[in-house]
Write an enzyme that holds these catalytic residues in place. Structure first.
Site, mmCIF file in Angstrom:
data_model
loop_
_atom_site.group_PDB
_atom_site.id
_atom_site.type_symbol
_atom_site.label_atom_id
_atom_site.label_comp_id
_atom_site.label_asym_id
_atom_site.label_seq_id
_atom_site.Cartn_x
_atom_site.Cartn_y
_atom_site.Cartn_z
ATOM 1 N N ASP A 7 0.810 -1.211 0.000
ATOM 2 C CA ASP A 7 0.000 0.000 0.000
ATOM 3 C C ASP A 7 0.849 1.270 0.000
ATOM 4 O O ASP A 7 0.473 2.278 -0.606
ATOM 5 C CB ASP A 7 -0.929 -0.004 1.224
ATOM 6 C CG ASP A 7 -2.085 -0.974 1.061
ATOM 7 O OD1 ASP A 7 -2.332 -1.409 -0.071
ATOM 8 O OD2 ASP A 7 -2.743 -1.286 2.067
ATOM 9 N N ASP B 140 -3.434 13.173 22.188
ATOM 10 C CA ASP B 140 -2.105 12.690 21.806
ATOM 11 C C ASP B 140 -1.817 12.955 20.338
ATOM 12 O O ASP B 140 -0.664 13.128 19.945
ATOM 13 C CB ASP B 140 -1.981 11.188 22.079
ATOM 14 C CG ASP B 140 -1.705 10.887 23.543
ATOM 15 O OD1 ASP B 140 -1.475 11.841 24.309
ATOM 16 O OD2 ASP B 140 -1.713 9.699 23.919
ATOM 17 N N ALA C 274 -6.724 9.499 21.692
ATOM 18 C CA ALA C 274 -6.565 9.558 23.152
ATOM 19 C C ALA C 274 -6.794 10.969 23.689
ATOM 20 O O ALA C 274 -5.893 11.580 24.269
ATOM 21 C CB ALA C 274 -5.178 9.037 23.553
#
Length: 276
Positions: free
Chosen positions: A51, A150, A185
């Site tokens: 990919d 995050d 997060a």
């Protein structure tokens, strides 16, 4: 595999060109050109790899999209369709025009005077020890929310199955013209993803007190950002043209491959992706 391509091109009186940086891996029958000339002169591209190679080929011709045929020399391979044993038949069909084109949008990053193209996502990822990402999202020039997390991911519909999905973002149809904003997060614990229409230009500004995150385009770090800096993101429809020879089989394989990351399938449903 390159020898196969060279033999096929000679037998069909086709001109085979490749980027100069791949010279060490290519036989003498391949004409070497610069990357800009490769993008300018190609009628179609053949991407040999996984990919990542396929994404690189799509980015190369994003300004002038041409059909890109992916040959899977990688591992899982969500984008690539053709297996090495199928190359000759795939090239015959490509030459004859016996294929369909799967259109993909790209996210265009405007970073000062620089512009970059992402077919999967653009991310602001925190660097360990340097604090969380604190950013404001603006849509059509209006403030549309703040994030402290995050990482902050701006994904294309194609990229909705990648980093964004792992962070809890929604799966989106490749036909959808939208950008998905997904926090990774979030510090607040509750910060749902947002789906922004392609018609609405968006911007992400790092706020005072934010860490200095890494700006990533399709997983490659472009640079580090600092508080006060802003990036703009917009969607470009039909920036990538992927060759599909058997769309039904491809979709079935992709569903099974995706399920291996999350939802287990029954053995008979996995048979199509196993080696013969």
């Amino acid at each position: 595999m390159v020898d196969k391509l060279t033999d096929w091109a000679q037998a069909h009186d086709k001109r085979l060109i490749a980027a100069e940086q791949d010279a060490a891996r290519l036989p003498s029958g391949v004409e070497l050109v610069s990357a800009p000339l490769l993008a300018e002169r190609s009628d179609a591209l053949v991407a040999l790899g996984g990919d990542g190679t396929m994404l690189g080929a799509l980015r190369l011709v994003a300004e002038r999209p041409v059909p890109v045929l992916g040959v899977n020399l990688g591992t899982r391979g969500f984008l690539v369709e053709v297996q090495p044993t199928e190359v000759d038949d795939a090239l015959d069909r490509l030459d004859a025009g016996d294929f369909t084109v799967e259109e993909h949008s790209a996210a265009l990053l405007a970073d000062g005077n620089e512009e970059a193209v992402a077919f999967i996502d653009i991310a602001l990822a925190s660097v360990p020890g340097e604090g969380a990402v604190t950013a404001e999202l603006s849509v059509n020039g209006r403030s549309s929310g703040r994030y402290r997390c995050d990482a902050l991911v701006a994904a294309t519909p194609l990229g909705s199955t990648a980093y964004s999905y792992a962070a809890g973002g929604p799966l989106a149809s490749p036909m959808l013209d939208a950008i998905i904003i997904t926090p990774v997060a979030p510090i607040s614990g509750i910060s749902p993803p947002a789906v922004i229409s392609a018609a609405e230009p968006l911007a992400l500004e790092l706020l005072e007190g934010s860490g200095r995150p890494a700006l990533q385009v399709d997983g490659t770090i472009v640079r580090r950002m600092a508080p006060g800096e802003t990036i703009a993101v917009r969607l470009r429809p039909r920036a990538g043209l992927v060759v599909r020879l058997d769309p039904v089989r491809y979709q079935r394989r992709s569903s099974v491959k995706l399920s291996l990351l999350d939802h287990p399938f029954l053995p008979e449903e996995m048979r199509d992706v196993l080696p013969a």
